[in-house]
Design a protein around this motif. Structure first.
Motif, PDB file in Angstrom:
ATOM      1  N   THR A 106       0.817  -1.212   0.000  1.00  0.00           N
ATOM      2  CA  THR A 106       0.000   0.000   0.000  1.00  0.00           C
ATOM      3  C   THR A 106       0.854   1.267   0.000  1.00  0.00           C
ATOM      4  OG1 THR A 106      -0.123  -0.085   2.417  1.00  0.00           O
ATOM      5  CG2 THR A 106      -1.913  -1.128   1.191  1.00  0.00           C
ATOM      6  N   ARG A 107       2.129   1.132   0.117  1.00  0.00           N
ATOM      7  CA  ARG A 107       3.065   2.251   0.185  1.00  0.00           C
ATOM      8  C   ARG A 107       3.167   2.935  -1.172  1.00  0.00           C
ATOM      9  NH1 ARG A 107       5.501   6.047   1.161  1.00  0.00           N
ATOM     10  NH2 ARG A 107       7.476   6.270   2.179  1.00  0.00           N
ATOM     11  N   SER A 108       3.190   4.258  -1.186  1.00  0.00           N
ATOM     12  CA  SER A 108       3.379   5.017  -2.420  1.00  0.00           C
ATOM     13  C   SER A 108       4.786   4.776  -2.942  1.00  0.00           C
ATOM     14  CB  SER A 108       3.177   6.509  -2.151  1.00  0.00           C
ATOM     15  OG  SER A 108       3.705   7.273  -3.209  1.00  0.00           O
ATOM     16  N   LEU A 109       4.887   4.218  -4.144  1.00  0.00           N
ATOM     17  CA  LEU A 109       6.198   3.882  -4.699  1.00  0.00           C
ATOM     18  C   LEU A 109       7.048   5.135  -4.924  1.00  0.00           C
ATOM     19  CD1 LEU A 109       8.138   1.710  -5.653  1.00  0.00           C
ATOM     20  CD2 LEU A 109       7.051   1.833  -7.907  1.00  0.00           C
ATOM     21  N   GLY A 110       6.451   6.208  -5.397  1.00  0.00           N
ATOM     22  CA  GLY A 110       7.198   7.442  -5.638  1.00  0.00           C
ATOM     23  C   GLY A 110       7.828   7.989  -4.369  1.00  0.00           C
ATOM     24  N   LYS A 111       7.058   8.032  -3.281  1.00  0.00           N
ATOM     25  CA  LYS A 111       7.588   8.517  -1.994  1.00  0.00           C
ATOM     26  C   LYS A 111       8.644   7.570  -1.455  1.00  0.00           C
ATOM     27  CE  LYS A 111       6.682  10.778   2.253  1.00  0.00           C
ATOM     28  NZ  LYS A 111       8.014  10.614   2.738  1.00  0.00           N
ATOM     29  N   LEU A 112       8.428   6.264  -1.624  1.00  0.00           N
ATOM     30  CA  LEU A 112       9.406   5.276  -1.170  1.00  0.00           C
ATOM     31  C   LEU A 112      10.737   5.451  -1.909  1.00  0.00           C
ATOM     32  CD1 LEU A 112      10.004   2.820   0.615  1.00  0.00           C
ATOM     33  CD2 LEU A 112       9.197   1.385  -1.284  1.00  0.00           C
ATOM     34  N   ILE A 113      10.673   5.674  -3.217  1.00  0.00           N
ATOM     35  CA  ILE A 113      11.895   5.898  -3.995  1.00  0.00           C
ATOM     36  C   ILE A 113      12.624   7.132  -3.483  1.00  0.00           C
ATOM     37  CG2 ILE A 113      12.775   6.573  -6.276  1.00  0.00           C
ATOM     38  CD1 ILE A 113      10.541   4.746  -7.458  1.00  0.00           C
ATOM     39  N   LEU A 114      11.903   8.210  -3.271  1.00  0.00           N
ATOM     40  CA  LEU A 114      12.507   9.449  -2.777  1.00  0.00           C
ATOM     41  C   LEU A 114      13.125   9.255  -1.388  1.00  0.00           C
ATOM     42  CD1 LEU A 114      13.012  12.486  -3.145  1.00  0.00           C
ATOM     43  CD2 LEU A 114      10.765  12.869  -2.127  1.00  0.00           C
ATOM     44  N   ASP A 115      12.371   8.648  -0.475  1.00  0.00           N
ATOM     45  CA  ASP A 115      12.883   8.413   0.881  1.00  0.00           C
ATOM     46  C   ASP A 115      14.109   7.506   0.868  1.00  0.00           C
ATOM     47  OD1 ASP A 115      10.798   9.971   1.810  1.00  0.00           O
ATOM     48  OD2 ASP A 115       9.613   8.277   2.570  1.00  0.00           O
ATOM     49  N   THR A 116      14.069   6.481   0.025  1.00  0.00           N
ATOM     50  CA  THR A 116      15.188   5.551  -0.060  1.00  0.00           C
ATOM     51  C   THR A 116      16.432   6.238  -0.626  1.00  0.00           C
ATOM     52  OG1 THR A 116      13.679   3.682  -0.306  1.00  0.00           O
ATOM     53  CG2 THR A 116      15.939   3.334  -1.024  1.00  0.00           C
ATOM     54  N   ARG A 117      16.259   7.031  -1.661  1.00  0.00           N
ATOM     55  CA  ARG A 117      17.411   7.745  -2.229  1.00  0.00           C
ATOM     56  C   ARG A 117      18.003   8.740  -1.230  1.00  0.00           C
ATOM     57  NH1 ARG A 117      15.642   8.760  -8.553  1.00  0.00           N
ATOM     58  NH2 ARG A 117      15.856   6.568  -9.137  1.00  0.00           N
ATOM     59  N   ASN A 118      17.160   9.430  -0.469  1.00  0.00           N
ATOM     60  CA  ASN A 118      17.657  10.360   0.543  1.00  0.00           C
ATOM     61  C   ASN A 118      18.434   9.629   1.633  1.00  0.00           C
ATOM     62  OD1 ASN A 118      16.563  12.575  -0.768  1.00  0.00           O
ATOM     63  ND2 ASN A 118      14.697  12.572   0.439  1.00  0.00           N
ATOM     64  N   THR A 119      17.929   8.481   2.069  1.00  0.00           N
ATOM     65  CA  THR A 119      18.625   7.697   3.091  1.00  0.00           C
ATOM     66  C   THR A 119      19.933   7.138   2.536  1.00  0.00           C
ATOM     67  OG1 THR A 119      16.535   7.147   4.164  1.00  0.00           O
ATOM     68  CG2 THR A 119      18.435   5.743   4.682  1.00  0.00           C
ATOM     69  N   ALA A 120      19.925   6.684   1.287  1.00  0.00           N
ATOM     70  CA  ALA A 120      21.155   6.173   0.665  1.00  0.00           C
ATOM     71  C   ALA A 120      22.217   7.272   0.595  1.00  0.00           C
ATOM     72  CB  ALA A 120      20.851   5.617  -0.722  1.00  0.00           C
ATOM     73  N   ALA A 121      21.802   8.492   0.263  1.00  0.00           N
ATOM     74  CA  ALA A 121      22.738   9.619   0.210  1.00  0.00           C
ATOM     75  C   ALA A 121      23.297   9.926   1.599  1.00  0.00           C
ATOM     76  CB  ALA A 121      22.060  10.852  -0.379  1.00  0.00           C
ATOM     77  N   ALA A 122      22.453   9.847   2.624  1.00  0.00           N
ATOM     78  CA  ALA A 122      22.914  10.099   3.995  1.00  0.00           C
ATOM     79  C   ALA A 122      23.899   9.020   4.439  1.00  0.00           C
ATOM     80  CB  ALA A 122      21.722  10.157   4.945  1.00  0.00           C
ATOM     81  N   ILE A 123      23.665   7.781   4.041  1.00  0.00           N
ATOM     82  CA  ILE A 123      24.584   6.693   4.381  1.00  0.00           C
ATOM     83  C   ILE A 123      25.909   6.883   3.643  1.00  0.00           C
ATOM     84  CG2 ILE A 123      24.985   4.205   4.138  1.00  0.00           C
ATOM     85  CD1 ILE A 123      21.921   3.916   4.779  1.00  0.00           C
ATOM     86  N   ALA A 124      25.829   7.282   2.376  1.00  0.00           N
ATOM     87  CA  ALA A 124      27.056   7.551   1.612  1.00  0.00           C
ATOM     88  C   ALA A 124      27.870   8.659   2.269  1.00  0.00           C
ATOM     89  CB  ALA A 124      26.705   7.915   0.171  1.00  0.00           C
ATOM     90  N   ALA A 125      27.177   9.650   2.835  1.00  0.00           N
ATOM     91  CA  ALA A 125      27.855  10.783   3.481  1.00  0.00           C
ATOM     92  C   ALA A 125      28.580  10.374   4.765  1.00  0.00           C
ATOM     93  CB  ALA A 125      26.854  11.891   3.779  1.00  0.00           C
ATOM     94  N   LEU A 126      28.248   9.203   5.323  1.00  0.00           N
ATOM     95  CA  LEU A 126      28.961   8.716   6.500  1.00  0.00           C
ATOM     96  C   LEU A 126      30.412   8.388   6.174  1.00  0.00           C
ATOM     97  CD1 LEU A 126      26.367   6.253   8.108  1.00  0.00           C
ATOM     98  CD2 LEU A 126      26.908   8.593   8.833  1.00  0.00           C
ATOM     99  N   GLY A 127      30.694   8.187   4.901  1.00  0.00           N
ATOM    100  CA  GLY A 127      32.044   7.811   4.486  1.00  0.00           C
ATOM    101  C   GLY A 127      32.233   6.309   4.621  1.00  0.00           C
ATOM    102  N   PRO A 128      33.410   5.828   4.287  1.00  0.00           N
ATOM    103  CA  PRO A 128      33.644   4.387   4.346  1.00  0.00           C
ATOM    104  C   PRO A 128      33.652   3.878   5.779  1.00  0.00           C
ATOM    105  CG  PRO A 128      35.651   5.543   3.751  1.00  0.00           C
ATOM    106  CD  PRO A 128      34.554   6.566   3.790  1.00  0.00           C
ATOM    107  N   ARG A 129      33.209   2.660   5.930  1.00  0.00           N
ATOM    108  CA  ARG A 129      33.193   2.043   7.250  1.00  0.00           C
ATOM    109  C   ARG A 129      34.612   1.592   7.590  1.00  0.00           C
ATOM    110  NH1 ARG A 129      30.462  -3.521   9.218  1.00  0.00           N
ATOM    111  NH2 ARG A 129      30.706  -3.122  11.433  1.00  0.00           N
ATOM    112  N   ALA A 130      35.062   1.887   8.780  1.00  0.00           N
ATOM    113  CA  ALA A 130      36.391   1.475   9.218  1.00  0.00           C
ATOM    114  C   ALA A 130      36.317   0.076   9.820  1.00  0.00           C
ATOM    115  CB  ALA A 130      36.921   2.452  10.258  1.00  0.00           C
ATOM    116  N   GLY A 131      37.350  -0.682   9.647  1.00  0.00           N
ATOM    117  CA  GLY A 131      37.432  -1.999  10.265  1.00  0.00           C
ATOM    118  C   GLY A 131      36.747  -3.072   9.456  1.00  0.00           C
ATOM    119  N   PRO A 132      36.668  -4.303  10.047  1.00  0.00           N
ATOM    120  CA  PRO A 132      36.097  -5.453   9.332  1.00  0.00           C
ATOM    121  C   PRO A 132      34.613  -5.352   9.123  1.00  0.00           C
ATOM    122  CG  PRO A 132      36.773  -6.093  11.558  1.00  0.00           C
ATOM    123  CD  PRO A 132      37.138  -4.640  11.366  1.00  0.00           C
TER     124      PRO A 132
END
Length: 132
Positions: A106-132
């Motif tokens: 029932t989730r709006s696909l357009g909003k889900l795509i936008l929210d997912t892309r925003n979260t992916a960008a925020a995760i990318a902004a964390l930089g590389p993960r250190a360690g194993p």
């Protein structure tokens, strides 16, 4: 939950995933995994095996990337799977890997795509993960 409890990168990533789940109605499971299929951080529905989920998503991403290259679509940004029980998105998070999100039908696909892309960008902004 995968990742060490004292791992600051995983802690921040899980916070972003929890925010996505809390602010984006219908998100049931989400996780960040490496391109070789290791779960980095996740917030999953009961009964979901995070390691198996990450491995399968990495395989899907690899095949989808190869298919996109074959038809000259450039670097793959996102894969959308449409299942009877709702959509699942795989969205690159830069060098960190990929974000997988499974939501209700029932989730709006357009909003889900936008929210997912925003979260992916925020995760990318964390930089590389250190360690194993």
């Amino acid at each position: 939950m995968t990742g060490h409890r004292d791992d600051p990168w995983a802690h921040r990533a899980r916070g972003l995933l929890r925010t996505l789940q809390a602010t984006s109605d219908g998100v049931r499971s989400c996780g960040v995994f490496t391109y070789d299929g290791l779960m980095q951080a996740c917030v999953l529905a009961p009964g979901v095996d995070g390691d198996r989920f990450a491995a399968m998503c990495a395989s899907l991403l690899a095949l989808s990337s190869r298919a996109a290259m074959e038809v000259e679509r450039g670097a793959l940004r996102q894969v959308i799977l449409d299942g009877e029980q709702g959509p699942m998105l795989l969205t690159r998070t830069g060098d960190n890997g990929c974000l997988a999100v499974a939501a209700d039908p029932t989730r709006s696909l357009g909003k889900l795509i936008l929210d997912t892309r925003n979260t992916a960008a925020a995760i990318a902004a964390l930089g590389p993960r250190a360690g194993p």
